[in-house]
Scaffold this motif. Structure first.
Motif, short mmCIF file in Angstrom:
data_model
loop_
_atom_site.label_atom_id
_atom_site.label_comp_id
_atom_site.label_asym_id
_atom_site.label_seq_id
_atom_site.Cartn_x
_atom_site.Cartn_y
_atom_site.Cartn_z
N SER A 89 0.83 -1.22 0.00
CA SER A 89 0.00 0.00 0.00
C SER A 89 0.86 1.26 0.00
O SER A 89 0.57 2.22 -0.71
CB SER A 89 -0.92 0.00 1.23
OG SER A 89 -1.85 -1.05 1.17
N ASP A 126 2.21 1.73 -3.38
CA ASP A 126 1.19 1.67 -4.43
C ASP A 126 1.44 0.51 -5.39
O ASP A 126 1.19 0.62 -6.59
CB ASP A 126 1.13 3.00 -5.19
CG ASP A 126 -0.19 3.16 -5.94
OD1 ASP A 126 -1.19 2.54 -5.52
OD2 ASP A 126 -0.23 3.90 -6.94
N ARG A 166 0.72 4.12 10.42
CA ARG A 166 0.65 5.41 9.76
C ARG A 166 1.98 5.71 9.08
O ARG A 166 3.02 5.14 9.41
CB ARG A 166 0.30 6.51 10.74
CG ARG A 166 1.37 6.82 11.78
CD ARG A 166 1.00 8.03 12.61
NE ARG A 166 2.01 8.34 13.63
CZ ARG A 166 1.99 9.45 14.36
NH1 ARG A 166 1.02 10.36 14.18
NH2 ARG A 166 2.92 9.67 15.28
N THR A 175 -1.13 7.26 4.62
CA THR A 175 -1.71 6.80 5.89
C THR A 175 -3.15 6.35 5.70
O THR A 175 -3.57 5.31 6.23
CB THR A 175 -1.64 7.92 6.94
OG1 THR A 175 -0.28 8.19 7.25
CG2 THR A 175 -2.37 7.51 8.21
N GLU A 176 -3.92 7.14 4.94
CA GLU A 176 -5.32 6.76 4.69
C GLU A 176 -5.39 5.42 3.98
O GLU A 176 -6.25 4.59 4.28
CB GLU A 176 -6.01 7.85 3.88
CG GLU A 176 -6.21 9.15 4.64
CD GLU A 176 -6.77 10.26 3.77
OE1 GLU A 176 -6.85 10.04 2.53
OE2 GLU A 176 -7.12 11.32 4.30
N THR A 177 -4.48 5.19 3.04
CA THR A 177 -4.46 3.92 2.33
C THR A 177 -4.08 2.77 3.26
O THR A 177 -4.68 1.69 3.22
CB THR A 177 -3.48 3.97 1.15
OG1 THR A 177 -3.85 5.03 0.27
CG2 THR A 177 -3.46 2.66 0.38
N GLN A 194 -4.56 2.53 6.45
CA GLN A 194 -5.59 2.23 7.45
C GLN A 194 -6.87 1.70 6.83
O GLN A 194 -7.73 1.19 7.54
CB GLN A 194 -5.85 3.49 8.28
CG GLN A 194 -4.62 3.88 9.10
CD GLN A 194 -4.84 5.09 9.99
OE1 GLN A 194 -5.93 5.68 10.01
NE2 GLN A 194 -3.81 5.47 10.75
N ARG A 195 -6.98 1.82 5.51
CA ARG A 195 -8.11 1.19 4.82
C ARG A 195 -7.84 -0.27 4.53
O ARG A 195 -8.76 -1.05 4.34
CB ARG A 195 -8.41 1.91 3.50
CG ARG A 195 -9.13 3.23 3.63
CD ARG A 195 -9.77 3.61 2.30
NE ARG A 195 -8.80 3.63 1.22
CZ ARG A 195 -8.13 4.72 0.83
NH1 ARG A 195 -8.33 5.87 1.46
NH2 ARG A 195 -7.28 4.67 -0.18
N ARG A 196 -6.57 -0.65 4.47
CA ARG A 196 -6.21 -2.00 4.04
C ARG A 196 -6.41 -3.00 5.17
O ARG A 196 -5.98 -2.78 6.28
CB ARG A 196 -4.77 -2.04 3.56
CG ARG A 196 -4.36 -3.39 3.02
CD ARG A 196 -3.38 -3.27 1.92
NE ARG A 196 -3.16 -4.57 1.28
CZ ARG A 196 -2.61 -4.72 0.09
NH1 ARG A 196 -2.22 -3.68 -0.61
NH2 ARG A 196 -2.43 -5.93 -0.43
#
Length: 514
Positions: A371, A374, A448, A508-510, A512-514
């Protein structure tokens, strides 16, 4: 693909347990209630009912039946979660010892045979204390103390060279038995079924299997393996199956089926036999197969040829160190590791600084790196550490299961390093260093990203050198491949490609979505 399918393998009969060997089945409630299991508390099984009435040792003919009962108990308990390992040592073993009966002594001896580590030690000591106290036992119980020897190890393969069956013939205390592991090439070579036969039944079973294959037009080759190579191949198959079962819980076999002990129990018993064999040898670096270097040899040879130096995350070594034990739950929550993950060879540097729990599994860390950079997770990967190589289990590549190992096990302190390689074609190598060990901050959500530089390269662009060339081509509108590269990336304009782009918040958003 091997012509021996998983469905065909399921037609091979497994060893069943005689009617005198009982099985203990723990049922799960269909609806949640306020019991400790549904409430999420540590399960405390009531094992007092499992021994005197459920275990009839007088009806058992040999020690293997007792081992199967113990393996089934452990397999059922494993479904209760990680706490069962502690319960086995601290609750089951003391309770069995307190029974002070022949059944209890037999069960402790069987647990010592099936389990390893601290559980084996505790069960062995408890069984010995009961013996010293004069608690009786069936005559065949002494077989569990006899050494196990391997008499034959065979690998069966199809005409294309794909192994589909591994067979070992073992002997203990004058009794011989054959264990076979059917491999599923559609499932990364993982174990499909485990066969357990008396040695006297093996010749007929072998001939029936080979006749069935020949009738289908399949010619089979049989190769004798050294015990260490057999152990490595079988453990790799078991690890691969465990890895797939972890990601696909619905596909797991039950500890007990209509024929007796199911795959989980047989796998535990098989692992206990494998532990008696010589430790697996690492594939010789640069070993030739069919006149060509295989992927594993290339991967290992690359490390051997690279000179060790300050820039190396993990200097090449022939014998990995012993893996430290996992953190115990009684030790409390793990601290936070601040790690820097840098793409080796990238100029200008491309890196990410992440904060993750120290006890994150390597399988989870793989997902986080994917993540953070990418990546698409569409290729093989491996973590190379001072304690060995970890990834998706693969005996040929020498990779052990990453799901069972945590980051703090392979990097116990600040300054420790490991390497993560993704895509063995493009060979994206990432150096990982533990920069700091931090206290947890209750106001922070982990994992994060707290720093980094530049965008990560796109998949399949040819590695670090290919990416450098891609950047040059896209920066030059007059280059003859400029338009083709834009099309390949799916971009309308070179302005849409910004190799300097980096956004820690978005990463960080990616994460914590995973």
């Amino acid at each position: 693909m091997s012509p021996v399918s998983r469905n065909r393998r399921r037609n091979i009969k497994k060893r069943t347990v005689r009617s005198g060997a009982p099985l203990v089945v723990v049922g799960a409630p269909e609806e949640e209630c306020d019991c400790p299991y549904c409430a999420g508390e540590q399960p405390v099984p009531d094992i007092a009912e499992l021994i005197p009435t459920a275990l009839d040792i007088d009806a058992m003919a040999d020690s293997v039946e007792l081992e199967l009962v113990a393996a089934t108990l452990v397999a059922i308990g494993a479904n209760l979660g990680d706490d069962f390992d502690v319960a086995l040592r601290e609750l089951f073993v003391p309770t069995f010892e307190a029974q002070a009966s022949p059944e209890a002594r037999a069960m402790l001896a069987a647990l010592a045979s099936i389990c390893d580590g601290e559980t084996r030690h505790n069960a062995t000591a408890a069984a010995r204390r009961l013996a010293d106290a004069g608690v009786g036992a069936p005559p065949w119980l002494a077989e569990l103390d006899a050494p196990v020897t391997v008499q034959e190890c065979i690998r069966f393969a199809d005409p294309e060279g794909y192994p589909f069956l591994l067979v070992g013939r073992f002997q203990r205390a004058g009794r011989s038995h054959v264990i076979g592991v059917a491999l599923d090439d559609c499932d990364c070579g993982g174990a499909g079924e485990i066969l357990w036969l008396d040695a006297d039944d093996w010749p007929d079973a072998r001939e029936a299997l080979l006749s069935d294959l020949r009738a289908g037009g399949v010619e089979v080759t049989a190769e004798t393996l050294a015990p260490a190579d057999f152990r490595q191949a079988v453990e790799g198959a078991l690890d691969a199956r465990a890895e797939h079962d972890r990601f696909d819980p619905e596909s797991r076999d039950e500890p007990v089926d209509e024929e007796g002990p199911g795959y989980p129990a047989l796998a535990l018993l098989l692992r206990s036999r494998l532990r008696t064999l010589p430790a697996p040898r690492q594939r010789q670096r640069g070993q030739l197969q069919g006149g060509e270097l295989d992927v594993a040899s290339i991967f290992s040879l690359r490390d051997l040829m690279r000179p060790a130096g300050r820039g190396d995350a993990v200097p090449a070594q022939r014998r990995p160190a012993s893996l430290p034990p996992k953190r115990k739950k009684s030790a409390g929550p793990a601290p936070i590791y601040q790690i820097k993950v840098g793409l080796r060879g990238a100029r200008p540097p491309i890196w990410r600084r992440l904060e993750v729990p120290a006890d994150v599994s390597l399988a989870r860390l793989h997902e986080l790196i994917q993540s953070a950079f990418d990546w698409d997770d569409s290729h093989l990967h491996v973590f190379e550490t001072a304690y060995g190589s970890f990834g998706r289990p693969n005996a040929e590549l020498g990779h052990r299961a990453e799901s069972r190992v945590t980051l703090e096990q392979v990097a116990p302190a600040a300054g420790d390093k490991l390497r993560y390689t993704y895509d063995f074609g493009d060979d994206w190598e990432h150096d990982i260093v533990v920069e700091k060990v931090l206290d947890r901050d209750a106001s922070v959500a982990y994992p994060r990203c707290v720093g980094g530089r530049r965008a990560a390269p796109p998949e399949d662009c040819g590695g670090v050198r290919g990416y450098a060339e891609l950047v040059e081509v896209l920066a030059d509108p007059t280059h003859p491949e400029h338009g083709d590269r834009l099309d390949w990336l799916g971009l309308d304009s070179p302005a849409d490609f910004d190799p300097a782009r980096f956004d820690a918040k978005a990463v960080t958003e990616t994460l914590q979505r995973r």
